[in-house]
Design a protein around this motif. Structure first.
Motif, mmCIF file in Angstrom:
data_model
loop_
_atom_site.group_PDB
_atom_site.id
_atom_site.type_symbol
_atom_site.label_atom_id
_atom_site.label_comp_id
_atom_site.label_asym_id
_atom_site.label_seq_id
_atom_site.Cartn_x
_atom_site.Cartn_y
_atom_site.Cartn_z
ATOM 1 N N UNK A 42 2.341 -9.250 -0.843
ATOM 2 C CA UNK A 42 2.699 -8.902 0.535
ATOM 3 C C UNK A 42 2.531 -7.407 0.772
ATOM 4 N N UNK A 43 3.018 -6.588 -0.158
ATOM 5 C CA UNK A 43 2.899 -5.141 0.009
ATOM 6 C C UNK A 43 1.437 -4.726 0.072
ATOM 7 N N UNK A 44 0.595 -5.365 -0.713
ATOM 8 C CA UNK A 44 -0.818 -5.019 -0.758
ATOM 9 C C UNK A 44 -1.557 -5.428 0.519
ATOM 10 N N UNK A 45 -1.221 -6.596 1.049
ATOM 11 C CA UNK A 45 -2.031 -7.171 2.127
ATOM 12 C C UNK A 45 -1.377 -7.143 3.513
ATOM 13 N N UNK A 46 -0.046 -7.037 3.574
ATOM 14 C CA UNK A 46 0.630 -7.227 4.855
ATOM 15 C C UNK A 46 1.384 -5.994 5.340
ATOM 16 N N UNK A 47 1.238 -4.873 4.655
ATOM 17 C CA UNK A 47 1.991 -3.670 5.038
ATOM 18 C C UNK A 47 1.042 -2.489 5.214
ATOM 19 N N UNK A 48 0.261 -2.465 6.299
ATOM 20 C CA UNK A 48 -0.760 -1.429 6.470
ATOM 21 C C UNK A 48 -0.235 -0.105 7.012
ATOM 22 N N UNK A 49 0.998 -0.106 7.580
ATOM 23 C CA UNK A 49 1.485 1.117 8.211
ATOM 24 C C UNK A 49 2.928 1.387 7.785
ATOM 25 N N UNK A 50 3.433 2.524 8.231
ATOM 26 C CA UNK A 50 4.771 2.954 7.825
ATOM 27 C C UNK A 50 5.848 1.990 8.312
ATOM 28 N N UNK A 51 5.720 1.503 9.541
ATOM 29 C CA UNK A 51 6.748 0.606 10.083
ATOM 30 C C UNK A 51 6.844 -0.688 9.278
ATOM 31 N N UNK A 52 5.702 -1.279 8.959
ATOM 32 C CA UNK A 52 5.727 -2.531 8.192
ATOM 33 C C UNK A 52 6.256 -2.283 6.782
ATOM 34 N N UNK A 53 5.949 -1.126 6.210
ATOM 35 C CA UNK A 53 6.477 -0.801 4.882
ATOM 36 C C UNK A 53 7.987 -0.599 4.926
ATOM 37 N N UNK A 54 8.464 0.064 5.972
ATOM 38 C CA UNK A 54 9.908 0.267 6.090
ATOM 39 C C UNK A 54 10.645 -1.065 6.117
ATOM 40 N N UNK A 55 10.169 -2.005 6.921
ATOM 41 C CA UNK A 55 10.798 -3.330 7.006
ATOM 42 C C UNK A 55 10.723 -4.037 5.660
ATOM 43 N N UNK A 56 9.576 -3.933 5.004
ATOM 44 C CA UNK A 56 9.383 -4.599 3.712
ATOM 45 C C UNK A 56 10.363 -4.055 2.673
ATOM 46 N N UNK A 81 7.311 5.894 2.582
ATOM 47 C CA UNK A 81 7.458 4.660 1.819
ATOM 48 C C UNK A 81 6.329 4.466 0.820
ATOM 49 N N UNK A 82 5.982 5.528 0.129
ATOM 50 C CA UNK A 82 5.025 5.430 -0.956
ATOM 51 C C UNK A 82 5.802 5.503 -2.257
ATOM 52 N N UNK A 83 5.691 4.469 -3.072
ATOM 53 C CA UNK A 83 6.442 4.401 -4.318
ATOM 54 C C UNK A 83 6.043 5.545 -5.246
ATOM 55 N N UNK A 84 7.024 6.050 -5.950
ATOM 56 C CA UNK A 84 6.785 7.175 -6.843
ATOM 57 C C UNK A 84 6.013 6.715 -8.079
ATOM 58 N N UNK A 131 -5.148 4.120 3.312
ATOM 59 C CA UNK A 131 -5.147 3.935 1.875
ATOM 60 C C UNK A 131 -6.373 3.120 1.453
ATOM 61 N N UNK A 132 -6.942 3.482 0.324
ATOM 62 C CA UNK A 132 -8.061 2.726 -0.221
ATOM 63 C C UNK A 132 -7.536 1.444 -0.856
ATOM 64 N N UNK A 133 -8.396 0.437 -1.038
ATOM 65 C CA UNK A 133 -7.956 -0.794 -1.713
ATOM 66 C C UNK A 133 -7.357 -0.526 -3.085
ATOM 67 N N UNK A 134 -7.937 0.434 -3.825
ATOM 68 C CA UNK A 134 -7.432 0.730 -5.157
ATOM 69 C C UNK A 134 -6.027 1.322 -5.093
ATOM 70 N N UNK A 135 -5.796 2.180 -4.106
ATOM 71 C CA UNK A 135 -4.459 2.773 -3.959
ATOM 72 C C UNK A 135 -3.442 1.721 -3.546
ATOM 73 N N UNK A 136 -3.860 0.770 -2.699
ATOM 74 C CA UNK A 136 -2.939 -0.303 -2.313
ATOM 75 C C UNK A 136 -2.603 -1.182 -3.513
ATOM 76 N N UNK A 137 -3.611 -1.467 -4.342
ATOM 77 C CA UNK A 137 -3.356 -2.249 -5.554
ATOM 78 C C UNK A 137 -2.416 -1.507 -6.492
#
Length: 316
Positions: free
Chosen positions: A140-154, A187-190, A231-237
């Protein structure tokens, strides 16, 4: 053999945290070790389970085989999210089941658990734990959270479910990358550059020890400015991978703190019949989560540091 009671001197405990089981699967692991897997949903009477155990006395292999097949069935049919082959771990899981005296530490009613028949005081009790966030959440984080708002909810949802620390708690400070004063929470994981190189080497076969950086390639989560770019696909992965590491790191750090606090209570309480336990921890996970002490070990250390910083000495 002699039956151990809850008032007997405590033995060393080994806590085995496995990536193959999600945190949500803790119930079936507890029931498996308490020899109550067939009734883990309907909570069959302990007397019935004790009678079943006695019927299997003298045929430990048969009992182990039945319990393992029930565990595999619950793993696949009741959850089905992780998809690991448990059979290579059958002997380990059976051994852990036979060394359990009580799973009270895992939140299971100790009256349901069957004590180990063992005349020796030398064995070490082994407790099993699910270590990972359910796999579908990383997707879900990789495919369904493209922006800050969706990441915050996630991430708010993940914290509410107990997979990650909640905002306001000490460990929360170790969850996301540091940001400059002008930046909002992105909301970028450390993570670390070294860990990202490890993950990239596993994904594309690059030489981990002689990395070749592409022109303009940026460091991982320590630079908040990169959030402003797509974010690039590799960074999302990589962020999805970090989600697993952070969830397991938080799980381990929470267990360490829980056991430490319980031992403090027991050692300072004149009414407690439980002496402090000698707790050890074994983590079973893949290279990408542990190699060179990257990934999960880094997360555990950061969470414990954040917890220590967030509490005065008197409360530790």
């Amino acid at each position: 053999g002699s039956q151990k009671t809850k008032n007997c001197p405590s033995r060393p405990r080994l806590h085995v945290i496995m990536e193959h089981f999600s945190v949500d699967m803790q119930g079936i692991l507890d029931a498996y070790q308490c020899r109550d897997l067939n009734g883990w949903k309907d909570k069959q009477q302990p007397q019935q389970e004790e009678q079943r155990r006695r019927n299997n006395d003298g045929n430990q292999n048969s009992d182990d085989a039945e319990a393992f097949e029930s565990l595999v069935s619950a793993y696949k049919d009741d959850f089905g999210t992780e998809g690991h082959d448990l059979r290579p771990y059958r002997d380990l899981l059976s051994f852990c089941r036979r060394t359990t005296t009580s799973n009270n530490a895992n939140g299971i009613d100790e009256d349901v658990c069957i004590n180990v028949d063992d005349d020796s005081d030398s064995y070490c009790e082994v407790l099993l734990y699910g270590g990972f966030i359910p796999r579908n959440h990383a997707a879900r984080l990789n495919k369904e959270c493209p922006d800050i708002d969706s990441k915050r909810v996630f991430f708010e949802e993940m914290s509410e479910r107990g997979y990650l620390p909640k905002q306001g708690k000490g460990m929360y400070d170790a969850l996301f990358a540091e940001e400059d004063e002008s930046s909002n929470n992105t909301y970028k994981l450390r993570g670390t550059r070294e860990h990202q190189l490890l993950i990239e080497s596993l994904m594309n076969g690059n030489d981990l020890y002689s990395p070749v950086e592409e022109e303009g390639e940026e460091d991982v989560a320590d630079d908040a400015e990169q959030h402003e770019e797509e974010e690039s696909p590799l960074k999302r992965l990589y962020q999805a991978q970090l989600l697993k590491d952070h969830a397991m790191g938080y799980r381990i750090a929470s267990l360490l703190m829980e056991h430490h606090q319980q031992n403090k209570i027991n050692s300072h309480s004149s009414s407690s019949s439980q002496p402090p336990t000698d707790d050890r921890y074994l983590i079973i996970a893949g290279f990408g989560h542990l190699k060179h002490r990257l990934g999960v070990p880094e997360c555990v250390e950061r969470y414990l540091r954040a917890e220590a910083v967030g509490h005065p000495d008197a409360e530790r």
